[in-house]
Design an enzyme around this catalytic site. Structure first.
Site, PDB file in Angstrom:
ATOM      1  NE  ARG A 174      -3.728  -2.272  -0.149  1.00  0.00           N
ATOM      2  CZ  ARG A 174      -3.449  -3.383  -0.833  1.00  0.00           C
ATOM      3  NH1 ARG A 174      -2.314  -3.478  -1.502  1.00  0.00           N
ATOM      4  NH2 ARG A 174      -4.282  -4.394  -0.843  1.00  0.00           N
TER       5      ARG A 174
ATOM      6  CB  SER B 204      -9.387  -1.435   3.832  1.00  0.00           C
ATOM      7  OG  SER B 204      -9.979  -2.543   3.190  1.00  0.00           O
TER       8      SER B 204
ATOM      9  CD  GLU C 110      -5.570   0.405   2.617  1.00  0.00           C
ATOM     10  OE1 GLU C 110      -6.357   0.351   1.659  1.00  0.00           O
ATOM     11  OE2 GLU C 110      -5.136  -0.605   3.208  1.00  0.00           O
TER      12      GLU C 110
END
Length: 305
Positions: free
Chosen positions: A179, A230, A300
């Protein structure tokens, strides 16, 4: 002179054709549906206009925020005192079936990219079909799902780099990780990406795979409510949603923000949620999970204020 007064003057002289919005609410431009006004939002129609805006911003010191699909963004309630450059109009896409190469502008939605590839019988990017974002944002955070991620398919990126200007960066220069990419620290602006995909696939099979993944998402994720996807990165050796669920936090709420009852890894906007609601809820989730499991959760979602 304030930066936006300088921007207004320079824009009138050098970019009179570019669409500019003053004090534009950010909430309609994010999937969380949260966020106060941007001092100035500009919507370049071409990559050339975007490059000129970036060059001027660097030369004149204007604060800049790049906006793609707004799918991983939480914007402060008081808004942002910066120049928001929206890449939504960078929609060019070119498919070369013979080579397996697809080139797409930063504003191309991932669903459109996956469908264009499937129509040409090119595989490897089915995983992206259900991710609610754009090419630029997906490369920026190395977006992924169901075992696939951008690092597996990106061949190169055209980007504006501070002090260097327009550059082409190849896969090995992009520093992809979980990520993240070399752009995650805020250095550089993605304008387009080249993808190398799998040749010789059948469109029908790829479309079936995409439909299967969409059905899995609908069954397991709260797609009916605004969110930023998320909320937390996956801790090594764990799943964030599982940890949150095990701590009994499904349904926990602050104001209009709540932990999804369907998937504990999602913080959702049940209606009227503010950035303050979401950040307070995130902090409480992190506190409770750390206290009960010893695992620290890292967000995130990008929080911009």
């Amino acid at each position: 002179m304030l930066w936006y007064q300088d921007f207004d003057r320079v824009r009138e002289e050098q970019l009179p054709q570019v669409e500019v919005r003053c004090e534009e609410p950010m909430a309609p431009h994010t999937t969380f549906r949260i966020g106060g006004p941007a001092r100035r939002m500009v919507l370049p129609a071409t990559a050339e206009e975007a490059v000129l805006l970036l060059r001027l911003s660097e030369e004149r010191g204007w604060p800049v925020l790049l906006l793609g699909g707004g799918s991983n963004l939480l914007v402060a309630d008081e808004g942002v005192d910066c120049l928001v450059i929206a890449t939504a109009s960078l929609q060019q896409i070119a498919v070369n079936e013979a080579s397996g190469i697809v080139t797409a502008g930063a504003g191309v939605r991932l669903a459109r990219l996956a469908v264009a590839a499937a129509d040409a019988g090119l595989g490897g990017i089915v995983f992206a079909h259900g991710i609610p974002g754009t090419v630029g944002g997906a490369v920026f955070m190395n977006a992924g799902a169901y075992g696939g991620e951008m690092a597996q398919v990106v061949e190169s990126v055209t980007a504006w780099l501070p002090g260097k200007g327009l550059c082409t960066l190849h896969r090995e220069e992009l520093d992809f990780g979980y990520r993240r990419s070399r752009f995650s620290g805020g250095e550089g602006v993605i304008l387009s990406a080249v993808f190398r995909l799998e040749k010789g696939c059948t469109s029908e099979a790829l479309r079936r795979d995409m439909e299967e993944l969409i059905q899995r998402r609908r069954a397991s994720q709260p797609l009916e409510l605004p969110s930023a996807g998320s909320t937390f990165k996956r801790p090594e050796g764990y799943y964030a949603g599982t940890l949150i669920d095990q701590c009994g936090l499904k349904g926990l709420s602050v104001g209009g923000a709540a932990v999804s009852e369907k998937h504990a890894g999602f913080v959702v906007n049940r209606g009227g949620a503010t950035c303050a609601d979401v950040t307070a809820l995130i902090a409480e989730i992190q506190r409770r999970v750390l206290e009960e499991t010893g695992v620290g959760l890292e967000t995130e979602v990008r929080i911009v204020n």
